[in-house]
Design a protein around this motif. Structure first.
Motif, PDB file in Angstrom:
ATOM      1  N   SER A  41       0.839  -1.201   0.000  1.00 34.67           N
ATOM      2  CA  SER A  41       0.000   0.000   0.000  1.00 34.67           C
ATOM      3  C   SER A  41       0.868   1.243   0.000  1.00 34.67           C
ATOM      4  O   SER A  41       2.030   1.202   0.406  1.00 34.67           O
ATOM      5  N   ILE A  42       0.275   2.318  -0.490  1.00 27.63           N
ATOM      6  CA  ILE A  42       0.969   3.619  -0.495  1.00 27.63           C
ATOM      7  C   ILE A  42       0.153   4.585   0.352  1.00 27.63           C
ATOM      8  O   ILE A  42      -1.049   4.753   0.150  1.00 27.63           O
ATOM      9  N   ARG A  43       0.812   5.183   1.339  1.00 23.96           N
ATOM     10  CA  ARG A  43       0.172   6.238   2.148  1.00 23.96           C
ATOM     11  C   ARG A  43       0.363   7.553   1.410  1.00 23.96           C
ATOM     12  O   ARG A  43       1.486   7.894   1.024  1.00 23.96           O
ATOM     13  N   GLN A  44      -0.741   8.253   1.228  1.00 27.55           N
ATOM     14  CA  GLN A  44      -0.695   9.492   0.448  1.00 27.55           C
ATOM     15  C   GLN A  44      -0.909  10.722   1.314  1.00 27.55           C
ATOM     16  O   GLN A  44      -1.578  10.655   2.338  1.00 27.55           O
ATOM     17  N   VAL A  45      -0.364  11.844   0.833  1.00 27.93           N
ATOM     18  CA  VAL A  45      -0.430  13.080   1.617  1.00 27.93           C
ATOM     19  C   VAL A  45      -1.271  14.106   0.868  1.00 27.93           C
ATOM     20  O   VAL A  45      -1.634  13.872  -0.293  1.00 27.93           O
ATOM     21  N   PRO A  46      -1.612  15.237   1.527  1.00 25.49           N
ATOM     22  CA  PRO A  46      -2.472  16.209   0.859  1.00 25.49           C
ATOM     23  C   PRO A  46      -1.945  16.585  -0.528  1.00 25.49           C
ATOM     24  O   PRO A  46      -0.731  16.676  -0.725  1.00 25.49           O
ATOM     25  N   ASN A  47      -2.873  16.800  -1.422  1.00 27.97           N
ATOM     26  CA  ASN A  47      -2.657  17.120  -2.857  1.00 27.97           C
ATOM     27  C   ASN A  47      -2.451  15.876  -3.723  1.00 27.97           C
ATOM     28  O   ASN A  47      -2.528  15.965  -4.940  1.00 27.97           O
ATOM     29  N   MET A  48      -2.181  14.724  -3.129  1.00 27.05           N
ATOM     30  CA  MET A  48      -2.032  13.521  -3.966  1.00 27.05           C
ATOM     31  C   MET A  48      -3.418  12.949  -4.242  1.00 27.05           C
ATOM     32  O   MET A  48      -4.252  12.865  -3.335  1.00 27.05           O
ATOM     33  N   GLU A  49      -3.635  12.554  -5.494  1.00 29.97           N
ATOM     34  CA  GLU A  49      -4.924  11.999  -5.902  1.00 29.97           C
ATOM     35  C   GLU A  49      -4.803  10.485  -6.002  1.00 29.97           C
ATOM     36  O   GLU A  49      -3.996   9.982  -6.802  1.00 29.97           O
ATOM     37  N   PRO A  50      -5.587   9.714  -5.244  1.00 25.63           N
ATOM     38  CA  PRO A  50      -5.488   8.260  -5.327  1.00 25.63           C
ATOM     39  C   PRO A  50      -5.596   7.708  -6.758  1.00 25.63           C
ATOM     40  O   PRO A  50      -4.876   6.778  -7.122  1.00 25.63           O
ATOM     41  N   ALA A  51      -6.446   8.326  -7.590  1.00 26.75           N
ATOM     42  CA  ALA A  51      -6.610   7.803  -8.958  1.00 26.75           C
ATOM     43  C   ALA A  51      -5.320   7.985  -9.760  1.00 26.75           C
ATOM     44  O   ALA A  51      -4.948   7.130 -10.573  1.00 26.75           O
ATOM     45  N   VAL A  52      -4.636   9.102  -9.531  1.00 23.36           N
ATOM     46  CA  VAL A  52      -3.370   9.356 -10.243  1.00 23.36           C
ATOM     47  C   VAL A  52      -2.307   8.375  -9.749  1.00 23.36           C
ATOM     48  O   VAL A  52      -1.558   7.780 -10.539  1.00 23.36           O
ATOM     49  N   VAL A  53      -2.261   8.182  -8.436  1.00 28.93           N
ATOM     50  CA  VAL A  53      -1.287   7.246  -7.848  1.00 28.93           C
ATOM     51  C   VAL A  53      -1.519   5.845  -8.423  1.00 28.93           C
ATOM     52  O   VAL A  53      -0.579   5.149  -8.826  1.00 28.93           O
ATOM     53  N   GLU A  54      -2.778   5.455  -8.517  1.00 30.34           N
ATOM     54  CA  GLU A  54      -3.090   4.115  -9.036  1.00 30.34           C
ATOM     55  C   GLU A  54      -2.582   3.965 -10.470  1.00 30.34           C
ATOM     56  O   GLU A  54      -1.989   2.946 -10.835  1.00 30.34           O
ATOM     57  N   LYS A  55      -2.772   5.008 -11.271  1.00 30.10           N
ATOM     58  CA  LYS A  55      -2.335   4.958 -12.677  1.00 30.10           C
ATOM     59  C   LYS A  55      -0.803   4.893 -12.749  1.00 30.10           C
ATOM     60  O   LYS A  55      -0.231   4.081 -13.486  1.00 30.10           O
ATOM     61  N   GLN A  56      -0.140   5.737 -11.958  1.00 27.98           N
ATOM     62  CA  GLN A  56       1.334   5.760 -11.983  1.00 27.98           C
ATOM     63  C   GLN A  56       1.913   4.397 -11.596  1.00 27.98           C
ATOM     64  O   GLN A  56       2.835   3.892 -12.226  1.00 27.98           O
ATOM     65  N   VAL A  57       1.328   3.796 -10.545  1.00 25.19           N
ATOM     66  CA  VAL A  57       1.845   2.507 -10.050  1.00 25.19           C
ATOM     67  C   VAL A  57       1.565   1.413 -11.083  1.00 25.19           C
ATOM     68  O   VAL A  57       2.440   0.590 -11.395  1.00 25.19           O
ATOM     69  N   THR A  58       0.369   1.400 -11.631  1.00 25.47           N
ATOM     70  CA  THR A  58      -0.004   0.348 -12.585  1.00 25.47           C
ATOM     71  C   THR A  58       0.898   0.418 -13.816  1.00 25.47           C
ATOM     72  O   THR A  58       1.430  -0.603 -14.277  1.00 25.47           O
ATOM     73  N   GLU A  59       1.095   1.640 -14.335  1.00 25.03           N
ATOM     74  CA  GLU A  59       1.952   1.783 -15.531  1.00 25.03           C
ATOM     75  C   GLU A  59       3.388   1.356 -15.220  1.00 25.03           C
ATOM     76  O   GLU A  59       4.031   0.683 -16.017  1.00 25.03           O
ATOM     77  N   HIS A  60       3.878   1.743 -14.041  1.00 29.32           N
ATOM     78  CA  HIS A  60       5.249   1.375 -13.663  1.00 29.32           C
ATOM     79  C   HIS A  60       5.398  -0.154 -13.618  1.00 29.32           C
ATOM     80  O   HIS A  60       6.348  -0.710 -14.179  1.00 29.32           O
ATOM     81  N   LEU A  61       4.442  -0.834 -12.981  1.00 27.15           N
ATOM     82  CA  LEU A  61       4.554  -2.299 -12.854  1.00 27.15           C
ATOM     83  C   LEU A  61       4.484  -2.974 -14.223  1.00 27.15           C
ATOM     84  O   LEU A  61       5.228  -3.926 -14.488  1.00 27.15           O
ATOM     85  N   HIS A  62       3.625  -2.467 -15.100  1.00 28.66           N
ATOM     86  CA  HIS A  62       3.542  -3.069 -16.444  1.00 28.66           C
ATOM     87  C   HIS A  62       4.838  -2.840 -17.223  1.00 28.66           C
ATOM     88  O   HIS A  62       5.291  -3.734 -17.947  1.00 28.66           O
ATOM     89  N   ARG A  63       5.449  -1.651 -17.055  1.00 28.21           N
ATOM     90  CA  ARG A  63       6.736  -1.384 -17.740  1.00 28.21           C
ATOM     91  C   ARG A  63       7.806  -2.372 -17.275  1.00 28.21           C
ATOM     92  O   ARG A  63       8.511  -2.979 -18.073  1.00 28.21           O
ATOM     93  N   VAL A  64       7.907  -2.553 -15.953  1.00 31.71           N
ATOM     94  CA  VAL A  64       8.934  -3.463 -15.402  1.00 31.71           C
ATOM     95  C   VAL A  64       8.676  -4.887 -15.897  1.00 31.71           C
ATOM     96  O   VAL A  64       9.592  -5.604 -16.292  1.00 31.71           O
ATOM     97  N   PHE A  65       7.413  -5.260 -15.917  1.00 28.14           N
ATOM     98  CA  PHE A  65       7.040  -6.626 -16.314  1.00 28.14           C
ATOM     99  C   PHE A  65       7.367  -6.868 -17.792  1.00 28.14           C
ATOM    100  O   PHE A  65       7.881  -7.920 -18.172  1.00 28.14           O
ATOM    101  N   THR A  66       7.071  -5.842 -18.609  1.00 26.10           N
ATOM    102  CA  THR A  66       7.333  -5.975 -20.055  1.00 26.10           C
ATOM    103  C   THR A  66       8.826  -6.212 -20.295  1.00 26.10           C
ATOM    104  O   THR A  66       9.221  -7.035 -21.123  1.00 26.10           O
TER     105      THR A  66
END
Ligand SMILES: C[C@H](N)C(=O)N[C@@H](Cc1c[nH]cn1)C(=O)O
Ligand SMILES: [Zn+2]
Ligand SMILES: [Zn+2]
Length: 482
Positions: free
Chosen positions: A343-368
């Protein structure tokens, strides 16, 4: 003074009843209301009914509000445990305080290393050990005992009381945001103040809390062969899901705890001078904390840096791997499917939807880059935003006065590194004032195999809540009734 004339009989009553109050906490802790898996929600419902019975026995009215259904992996749907919306008799001239708490708990098994039975509240040297003792059954009961004390001493409760009690906080409060939206113009319309007591003090001094971090919980599934395999037969011949998963999890953090997902720190607000100064007077002893949790060093060297890491920067924690061989012994298996959890703990101004997209794209890049024939699936839950309150809010004045009346000194003004998913929603959706008034001790070890609340904090905390009702009623006028 007028305040001692009101408060002293209440405090005396609480002292006299303390063994009964501890016994009631023992009965609540005995219900294993672990919300982490839908198959266990029956016990969560049982716990909600016990709490509701207590409220109705004190003259309150209870509604079990529906918060929708959860879709199971089989495609079937299961009704979520309802949320208790309760209220006591209303007097229009009084301000209305709404207390939020939860009666579900984190999982607990004796084998995790508990020295006592996790669901049998056990007192050792003034500490009451048990799952949920501090998080959050103790504080919820302390609020109910504070109301009960006014009734038993035949004093009028000086504010109108509403309660929101849920059974899914530990797994993300699903459905509660929608319920708040639906009831904004009804249940919440006459609420002036919302108070939450679901965290702990920073030191031995009492505290008022004005911020929490948010959270997004990720599941990374890697699926390979149709069946588990013998490593002597297939080792070296197939790309193993556990190997892929470990590479994925290993790509998330560096050795100093920095999150390696591109873009993740982009929206974190810079530290102002005023904020920097606010950490200086807080009582937080790094050496004592090291001893308490049994580590030689932290990733930060100073109190200020550590509190910032805990409260105002994001962090990523890896929690476990489902499906990997984890029992004692030496099974030589290649698991066919594993699910990593972090899990990622987020702080003010961070948007959970943006965090989810960033993490998902990062994991797919590493996997590829691994060119693995296995299948990767990334999903996320919780998506809770961080919350920060305005310290000028009148609740904080009443909170300070109540702390003084019970403990004789000023509270520390702190933030919280963990998450109350609903804190942000309450503030944003209802527009009401939100404060956290913790009674848990700094060493309560919530979520661990040493969770406890001290008898002192439980009983003095009950007095704090009783004093808080009074101090709130003494504020000039409630925001809505001005
Ligand atoms: C602070 C509160 N007592 C708590 O423990 N909340 C949980 C909520 C959560 C976040 N993700 C999943 N559940 C926590 O902060 O871990
Ligand atoms: Zn909690
Ligand atoms: Zn918790």
């Amino acid at each position: 003074s007028e305040s001692s004339a009101v408060l002293e009989p209440l405090f005396r009553h609480i002292d006299q009843r303390q063994n009964d109050f501890v016994q009631r906490l023992r009965e609540w802790v005995a219900i294993p209301s672990d919300s982490s898996q839908p198959s266990l929600w029956g016990e969560v419902e049982r716990m909600l009914h016990v709490a509701a019975d207590k409220i109705t026995a004190m003259g309150g009215t209870v509604e079990f509000a529906d918060v929708g259904s959860h879709e199971l992996p089989s495609g079937a749907s299961l009704r979520r445990p309802p949320v208790i919306l309760a209220q006591f008799e209303k007097e229009p001239k009084k301000a209305t305080l709404c207390f939020y708490g939860h009666v579900d708990v984190q999982p607990a098994n004796k084998e995790d290393g508990w020295a006592t039975e996790p669901f049998n509240l056990t007192e050792i040297d003034g500490n009451l050990y048990g799952r949920g003792a501090s998080d959050n059954k103790g504080p919820v009961l302390a609020w109910l005992h504070a109301i009960e004390t006014y009734l038993a001493t035949k004093q009028e409760v000086p504010v109108n009381i509403k309660l929101v009690l849920e059974g899914l906080e530990e797994s993300g409060s699903d459905g509660l945001e929608e319920l708040i939206q639906q009831r904004n113009d009804t249940f919440f319309s006459d609420v002036d103040y919302i108070v939450i007591s679901d965290n702990v003090w920073l030191s031995r001094r009492p505290a008022l809390t004005y911020g929490t971090r948010g959270s997004t919980y990720f599941f990374v599934e890697v699926e390979g062969p149709k069946i588990d395999l013998h490593s002597g037969v297939f080792g070296g011949c197939v790309q193993e899901p556990v190997g892929d998963l470990i590479a994925l999890l290993g790509s998330l953090l560096d050795h100093r705890g920095k999150i390696l997902v591109p873009g993740i720190y982009e929206s974190v607000a810079p530290v102002t001078e005023e904020e920097s100064k606010s950490y200086q007077d807080l009582h937080f002893d790094l050496e004592e904390m090291k001893q308490e949790i049994g580590v030689e060093c932290f990733l930060q060297d100073t109190k200020e840096a550590m509190l910032m890491a805990r409260w105002r920067y994001p962090s990523l924690s890896i929690h476990g791997i489902e499906g990997a061989f984890s029992q004692p012994g030496s099974k030589t298996v290649i698991p066919r499917r594993v699910v990593g959890k972090f899990s990622i703990r987020q702080v003010p101004n961070m948007e959970p939807a943006v965090v989810e997209k960033q993490v998902t794209e990062h994991l797919h890049r590493v996997f590829t880059r691994r060119r693995s024939p296995n299948k990767l699936k990334v999903s996320a839950t919780v998506g809770a935003k961080a919350w920060v309150a305005d310290l000028k809010d009148p609740q904080y004045i009443a909170g300070r006065r109540a702390v003084k009346a019970v403990f004789g000194g000023e509270p520390e003004l702190i933030r919280e590194g963990s998450t109350i998913p609903v804190a942000h929603n309450f503030q944003e959706l209802t527009g009401k004032s939100v404060m956290m008034l913790p009674i848990g001790g700094h060493d309560d070890a919530e979520h661990s195999e040493k969770e406890k609340i001290s008898r002192y904090n439980f009983i003095e905390g009950t007095k704090l809540f009783a004093a808080y009702f009074y101090e709130l009623s003494q504020l000039q006028q409630s925001p809505q009734k001005m």
